[in-house]
Design a protein around this motif. Structure first.
Motif: not given
Lengths: 252, 252
Positions: A66, A69-71, A74, A77, A93, A95, A149, B54, B134
């Motif tokens: 993850q 995939a850039g989790r 954010n 996270e 992205y 944010y 979270r 992705l 993600a």
């Protein structure tokens, strides 16, 4: 989250929505029994993961995936195994950055892991084994991530409260007075409302729904009192701990 | 599943429980907008995964990980990318084998993938992007796996029906008469009950729960009519397709 949306109301809405997620995750985990071998460090021996339980292995590997995939771009996270995570392969992205940069140094996932695996799990899953260790671990990740979270969302809660009334917080922050901060952040009536609401959500979402309008009174997929206890003993206190830690660094 | 539990009732209970899982998964996916870049094969370029979106990349990698943890040893589970999956590193669990061995050759996940990504998703998620690619992909895996498990559970449905009345099915099986089998497997009244029940579950689980006992009439996290349509147009027909394919091989 867009900057325009960062208000006390948007923060509250997010917290309320996250309650649903947590209850869904617990109900799904309760489909499986404890499956204790998945938590036993000597049950599997995976090359490169000696000393890890199956659940630890799966969480680590899932976080690695993850992360690519850039989790973790954010700010909501937080990884359970944040060391040596690969960088994101996804175009970044934008944010909006609403938190003080000190937020990055706060991660209490070790406490959350310990609470979940050692205290919470035995309260709401049946004893025994059904062999679905991979699915059990996948379900654990969902629970752990949802709890993490929610609890780390305390950073956003603290930020919005601070912006709302900085003068109320500044003296206690400068004095590094944790007790005073905790007092400023505690609203017993609000906490009781949250407790009652999550208990009700466990009843509504955990009932047997059928077409006869017969209520499945007293038969729920996860005991509502456990969800109530989860919030009172762990989610709300740990969220406030995150808030205090964040506020202590807010003027750095 | 223990052998002792394999009855028409146990199969029906599992199908009903899986409805809850599917509705929860859709509600969780609906937290995020479409996030279309995650499905675009030119959005990311991941070494070794050229031409993958992705979501494809994350599903493939998650399946690889879960295969090492033994997920696909369970005859209820089917991979979306079953080629070249690694073997399980977990001591094998003695799942009871209730299905005919021909069951192993049936996997309609390509159809399920296409239905989910191209037809279902746009019906229940908002347009737009929020950068949570993600998390979106993780949520898609949950949906895809829940739908796949439910639809391939048709193998167990067919097996229990066949055992219950082999003579009803044998002539059509020997004649390889798909239409006759489909007719034998179709009970319109039961299907209508299922449709109404899943629609109701979408209302119950997708409502805004609050302490005022005010009903959130008409405001649901996923439109109940979409869940109804999902079952009528895809879940039930595809389950029957699996049943027919299984029965055709049942006497081999």
């Amino acid at each position: 989250m867009k900057k325009a949306e960062f208000t006390l109301d948007s923060v509250r809405d997010s917290l309320i929505r996250q309650e649903d997620t947590i209850v869904f995750c617990l109900i799904e985990r309760a489909k499986y029994p404890l499956n204790s071998p998945a938590y036993n460090q000597s049950y599997v021996s995976i090359p490169g993961f000696s000393g890890s339980s199956l659940v630890e292995y799966i969480v680590k590997q899932t976080e690695t995936l993850q992360a690519t995939a850039g989790r973790y771009e954010n700010p909501e996270e937080h990884a359970f195994f944040p060391d040596n995570l690969p960088r994101s392969l996804v175009p970044s992205y934008n944010y909006s950055q609403v938190l003080h940069t000190a937020a990055n140094s706060i991660n209490i996932n070790k406490m959350i892991w310990d609470m979940y695996c050692n205290q919470l799990l035995p309260l709401f899953v049946a004893e025994g084994e059904d062999g679905n260790y991979a699915s059990t671990a996948a379900s654990d990740i969902d629970c752990l991530q949802a709890l993490s979270r929610r609890i780390h969302y305390g950073k956003f809660v603290a930020e919005v409260k601070f912006r709302d009334a900085p003068r109320d917080y500044e003296p206690a922050i400068r004095a590094k007075d944790k007790d005073a901060l905790m007092k400023l952040l505690t609203f017993e009536k609000v906490e009781e409302t949250v407790r009652r609401r999550v208990e009700k959500k466990a009843m509504v979402f955990g009932q047997e729904v059928n077409l006869d309008n017969v209520n499945s009174k007293g038969k729920y997929k996860v005991d509502p009192s456990v969800v109530s206890r989860l919030y009172v003993e762990w989610v709300m206190p740990l969220t406030k701990l995150v808030q205090v830690e964040y506020l202590l660094r807010r003027l750095d």
